[in-house]
Design a protein around this motif. Structure first.
Motif, PDB file in Angstrom:
ATOM      1  N   GLY A 258       0.168   8.320  -7.701  1.00  0.00           N
ATOM      2  CA  GLY A 258       0.749   8.143  -8.891  1.00  0.00           C
ATOM      3  C   GLY A 258       0.877   6.571  -9.416  1.00  0.00           C
ATOM      4  O   GLY A 258       0.909   6.464 -10.414  1.00  0.00           O
TER       5      GLY A 258
ATOM      6  N   PHE B 202       5.711   4.417  -6.037  1.00  0.00           N
ATOM      7  CA  PHE B 202       5.029   4.611  -7.161  1.00  0.00           C
ATOM      8  C   PHE B 202       4.725   6.286  -7.114  1.00  0.00           C
ATOM      9  O   PHE B 202       5.044   7.052  -8.282  1.00  0.00           O
ATOM     10  CB  PHE B 202       3.630   3.995  -7.079  1.00  0.00           C
ATOM     11  N   ASP B 203       4.322   6.737  -6.044  1.00  0.00           N
ATOM     12  CA  ASP B 203       3.815   8.034  -5.989  1.00  0.00           C
ATOM     13  C   ASP B 203       5.082   9.025  -6.386  1.00  0.00           C
ATOM     14  O   ASP B 203       4.696   9.936  -6.870  1.00  0.00           O
ATOM     15  CB  ASP B 203       3.163   8.199  -4.587  1.00  0.00           C
TER      16      ASP B 203
ATOM     17  N   GLY C 225      -3.507  -0.886  -1.683  1.00  0.00           N
ATOM     18  CA  GLY C 225      -3.868   0.056  -3.070  1.00  0.00           C
ATOM     19  C   GLY C 225      -2.783  -0.442  -4.210  1.00  0.00           C
ATOM     20  O   GLY C 225      -3.506  -0.303  -5.219  1.00  0.00           O
TER      21      GLY C 225
ATOM     22  N   ASN D 164      -2.884  -2.891  -9.275  1.00  0.00           N
ATOM     23  CA  ASN D 164      -1.878  -2.662 -10.464  1.00  0.00           C
ATOM     24  C   ASN D 164      -2.101  -4.071 -11.229  1.00  0.00           C
ATOM     25  O   ASN D 164      -1.763  -5.108 -10.473  1.00  0.00           O
ATOM     26  CB  ASN D 164      -0.474  -2.348  -9.907  1.00  0.00           C
TER      27      ASN D 164
ATOM     28  N   CYS E 169       0.843   6.787   7.320  1.00  0.00           N
ATOM     29  CA  CYS E 169      -0.375   6.676   6.742  1.00  0.00           C
ATOM     30  C   CYS E 169      -0.249   5.456   5.701  1.00  0.00           C
ATOM     31  O   CYS E 169       0.752   5.732   5.020  1.00  0.00           O
ATOM     32  CB  CYS E 169      -0.780   7.778   6.067  1.00  0.00           C
TER      33      CYS E 169
ATOM     34  N   GLU F  75       1.131   3.101 -14.088  1.00  0.00           N
ATOM     35  CA  GLU F  75       0.673   1.618 -14.683  1.00  0.00           C
ATOM     36  C   GLU F  75       0.055   2.256 -15.990  1.00  0.00           C
ATOM     37  O   GLU F  75       0.322   1.277 -16.906  1.00  0.00           O
ATOM     38  CB  GLU F  75      -0.567   1.078 -13.631  1.00  0.00           C
TER      39      GLU F  75
ATOM     40  N   SER G  15       0.934  -1.114  -0.069  1.00  0.00           N
ATOM     41  CA  SER G  15       0.045  -0.051   0.040  1.00  0.00           C
ATOM     42  C   SER G  15       0.853   1.242   0.145  1.00  0.00           C
ATOM     43  O   SER G  15       2.090   1.185  -0.193  1.00  0.00           O
ATOM     44  CB  SER G  15      -0.722  -0.114   1.144  1.00  0.00           C
ATOM     45  N   GLY G  16       0.396   2.335   0.204  1.00  0.00           N
ATOM     46  CA  GLY G  16       0.797   3.481   0.183  1.00  0.00           C
ATOM     47  C   GLY G  16       1.911   3.714   1.570  1.00  0.00           C
ATOM     48  O   GLY G  16       2.743   4.441   1.628  1.00  0.00           O
ATOM     49  N   GLY G  17       1.562   3.001   2.537  1.00  0.00           N
ATOM     50  CA  GLY G  17       2.310   3.212   3.902  1.00  0.00           C
ATOM     51  C   GLY G  17       2.828   1.552   4.152  1.00  0.00           C
ATOM     52  O   GLY G  17       3.888   1.660   5.077  1.00  0.00           O
TER      53      GLY G  17
ATOM     54  N   ASP H 244      -8.344   1.795   0.641  1.00  0.00           N
ATOM     55  CA  ASP H 244      -8.873   1.859   1.863  1.00  0.00           C
ATOM     56  C   ASP H 244     -10.396   1.817   2.001  1.00  0.00           C
ATOM     57  O   ASP H 244     -11.089   2.786   1.147  1.00  0.00           O
ATOM     58  CB  ASP H 244      -8.374   3.120   2.649  1.00  0.00           C
TER      59      ASP H 244
ATOM     60  N   GLU I   4       4.105   4.236  -1.918  1.00  0.00           N
ATOM     61  CA  GLU I   4       5.162   5.699  -1.785  1.00  0.00           C
ATOM     62  C   GLU I   4       5.861   5.789  -2.858  1.00  0.00           C
ATOM     63  O   GLU I   4       6.366   6.895  -3.437  1.00  0.00           O
ATOM     64  CB  GLU I   4       5.704   5.596  -0.622  1.00  0.00           C
TER      65      GLU I   4
ATOM     66  N   PRO J 227      -1.721   4.467 -10.249  1.00  0.00           N
ATOM     67  CA  PRO J 227      -2.572   4.357 -11.472  1.00  0.00           C
ATOM     68  C   PRO J 227      -2.075   4.898 -12.736  1.00  0.00           C
ATOM     69  O   PRO J 227      -1.978   4.382 -13.703  1.00  0.00           O
ATOM     70  CB  PRO J 227      -3.790   4.913 -11.033  1.00  0.00           C
TER      71      PRO J 227
HETATM   72  O1  KG4 Z   1      -4.192   1.102   0.608  1.00  0.00           O
HETATM   73  P1  KG4 Z   1      -3.975   2.508   0.282  1.00  0.00           P
HETATM   74  O2  KG4 Z   1      -5.377   2.999  -0.295  1.00  0.00           O
HETATM   75  O3  KG4 Z   1      -3.631   3.308   1.161  1.00  0.00           O
HETATM   76  C1  KG4 Z   1      -2.652   3.317   2.242  1.00  0.00           C
HETATM   77  O4  KG4 Z   1      -3.294   2.260   3.243  1.00  0.00           O
HETATM   78  O5  KG4 Z   1      -1.694   3.406   1.947  1.00  0.00           O
HETATM   79  O6  KG4 Z   1      -2.923   2.590  -0.935  1.00  0.00           O
HETATM   80  C2  KG4 Z   1      -2.710   3.670  -1.697  1.00  0.00           C
HETATM   81  C3  KG4 Z   1      -1.636   3.623  -2.513  1.00  0.00           C
HETATM   82  C4  KG4 Z   1      -0.922   4.816  -3.369  1.00  0.00           C
HETATM   83  O7  KG4 Z   1       0.420   5.049  -2.858  1.00  0.00           O
HETATM   84  C5  KG4 Z   1      -1.231   4.482  -4.715  1.00  0.00           C
HETATM   85  O8  KG4 Z   1      -0.367   5.253  -5.592  1.00  0.00           O
HETATM   86  C6  KG4 Z   1      -1.032   3.148  -4.878  1.00  0.00           C
HETATM   87  O9  KG4 Z   1      -1.823   2.572  -3.506  1.00  0.00           O
HETATM   88  N1  KG4 Z   1      -1.871   2.641  -6.036  1.00  0.00           N
HETATM   89  C7  KG4 Z   1      -1.494   1.970  -7.072  1.00  0.00           C
HETATM   90  C8  KG4 Z   1      -2.277   1.798  -7.949  1.00  0.00           C
HETATM   91  N2  KG4 Z   1      -3.703   2.279  -7.414  1.00  0.00           N
HETATM   92  C9  KG4 Z   1      -2.962   2.634  -6.308  1.00  0.00           C
HETATM   93  N3  KG4 Z   1       0.136   1.466  -7.048  1.00  0.00           N
HETATM   94  C10 KG4 Z   1       0.525   0.977  -8.205  1.00  0.00           C
HETATM   95  N4  KG4 Z   1      -0.699   0.724  -9.340  1.00  0.00           N
HETATM   96  C11 KG4 Z   1      -1.936   1.133  -9.266  1.00  0.00           C
HETATM   97  N5  KG4 Z   1      -2.780   0.826 -10.017  1.00  0.00           N
END
Ligand code: KG4
Ligand code: ZN
Length: 361
Positions: free
Chosen positions: A184, A171-172, A278, A282, A361, A189, A141-143, A330, A169, A186
């Motif tokens: 970042g 990816f972002d 998140g 992908n 986060c 990708e 995920s992002g965190g 989330d 993170e 989506p």
């Molecule tokens: O699980 P999440 O909604 O929040 C956290 O708990 O962190 O994950 C968000 C993360 C973001 O960094 C976002 O860029 C990533 O998931 N994300 C992706 C894709 N869609 C969302 N990363 C790669 N490819 C995707 N298609």
């Protein structure tokens, strides 16, 4: 009876009503993404103010979607860790108030446990027997970037994790440097699909089977961006250059995930693997991981040794469970489901004792 779940750990306000950890009667998510986008990331004060404003509306909408009222709710589950402190506090305060007023049991849920349950939401029956245990959960995920060994939803432990950035993170950050925007993942990708000659980037930490690291990979992408820009006389990157860098980054991420996952598969011999969080949205990563697990194709040299190959061939094709798209990011359905499966561990006996535990986060 159903559990009502509340999730406010980061930038999504969500309320869900879930029966038996599986049947989702309602799940409403109000995303704050647009508000944070102009700041290039999540602003905690803004997030908590927006949760306060959205929560009553999201709660009412969840009951409208479910088509029934409080009489069918047996308990209230809320994310109390990890996440942004000021954001977690909004959900926890609401959950405590509702549970106390309505005299319902209160469950304090770890957000990561929610992600681990998410691939099985609405997919399988409510019987524990239908979920493959033990399995490995790749939380991306992002965190977070972790592999968990899940013996059951009541007994799970981390067996690999990142030393620095989380994969989402990375990816972002890469997307931001490529000028693509936030969030970042989506966008990387999407651009990567047009790659003609993906840039070859170093796969991190090949010598350490239980640690992820994304900061070096991110720096390697930055260096490539600088070198491509220099070659172009400091012109903005072309669409093709962005595509090739994006796909090169995805390929290195995939190989890095496969190295650690392969090692964990050989060590713990799971019945299945799940990917969640998140980044599980992908499709390139999910499809490639699924293919590798089907044929036991792990390129790391240690996984091509005879002893590792023997374990992989004995295990045969390993199924990969990935959440439906709406359960990747989330949401409160996964929080209500985690509370159902972990009722005894998550039940809060004295409401005052439920505290928030931040840590990113
Ligand atoms: O699980 P999440 O909604 O929040 C956290 O708990 O962190 O994950 C968000 C993360 C973001 O960094 C976002 O860029 C990533 O998931 N994300 C992706 C894709 N869609 C969302 N990363 C790669 N490819 C995707 N298609
Ligand atoms: Zn999350």
């Amino acid at each position: 009876m159903s559990i009502l779940g509340i999730e406010t750990s980061c930038d999504e306000t969500s309320v869900a009503i879930v029966e038996n950890g599986c049947h989702v009667h309602a799940c409403v998510v109000a995303s704050q993404m647009k508000a944070h986008r102009r700041h290039g990331g999540v602003v905690p004060e803004l997030a908590s103010r927006m949760h306060t404003e959205a929560l009553p509306r999201v709660l009412a909408q969840a009951f409208r979607e479910a088509g029934f009222g409080w009489e069918k709710i047996s308990g209230i589950a809320v994310t109390h860790k990890p996440g942004l402190e000021s954001a977690l506090l909004i959900g926890v305060t609401a959950a405590k108030t509702l549970a106390r007023t309505l005299r319902l049991p209160l469950y304090g849920v770890d957000h990561i446990h929610g992600h681990i349950v998410a691939p099985f939401l609405g997919v399988l029956g409510s019987s524990m027997g239908t979920i493959p245990f033990p399995h490995l959960a790749l939380v991306v995920s992002g965190g977070h970037t972790q592999i968990w060994l899940v013996q059951s939803f009541g007994e799970m432990s981390v067996v690999a994790q990142t030393r620095d950035d989380a994969v989402g993170e990375a990816f972002d950050k890469v997307a931001r440097r490529l000028g693509l925007g936030y969030p970042g993942g989506p966008l990387v990708e999407k651009y990567a699909r047009a790659a003609t000659e993906p840039v070859v980037l170093p796969v991190p930490l090949r010598h350490d089977p239980v640690s992820f690291s994304f900061s070096g990979l991110k720096t390697a992408v930055m260096a490539e961006i600088a070198s491509v820009s220099r070659e172009n006389g400091d012109q903005p990157l072309s669409e093709t250059a962005i595509a090739n860098l994006s796909q090169g980054f995805q390929q290195a991420v995939l190989q890095h995930l496969l190295d650690k996952l392969g090692h964990a598969v050989v060590t713990y011999k799971p019945k299945a693997v799940s990917i969640t969080g998140g980044v599980a949205a992908n499709q390139y990563l999910v499809t490639s991981l699924r293919e590798a697990l089907q044929v036991g194709a792990f390129r790391h040299s240690a996984l091509r040794e005879p002893s590792a190959k023997a374990v992989l061939s004995e295990l045969g094709p390993i199924p990969l469970y990935a959440p439906e798209f709406r359960w990747c990011t989330d949401n409160a359905a996964m929080i209500a489901a985690a509370a159902h499966y972990r009722r005894s561990e998550t039940l809060v006996h004295a409401y005052r004792k439920l505290e928030v535990t931040p840590t990113g986060c």
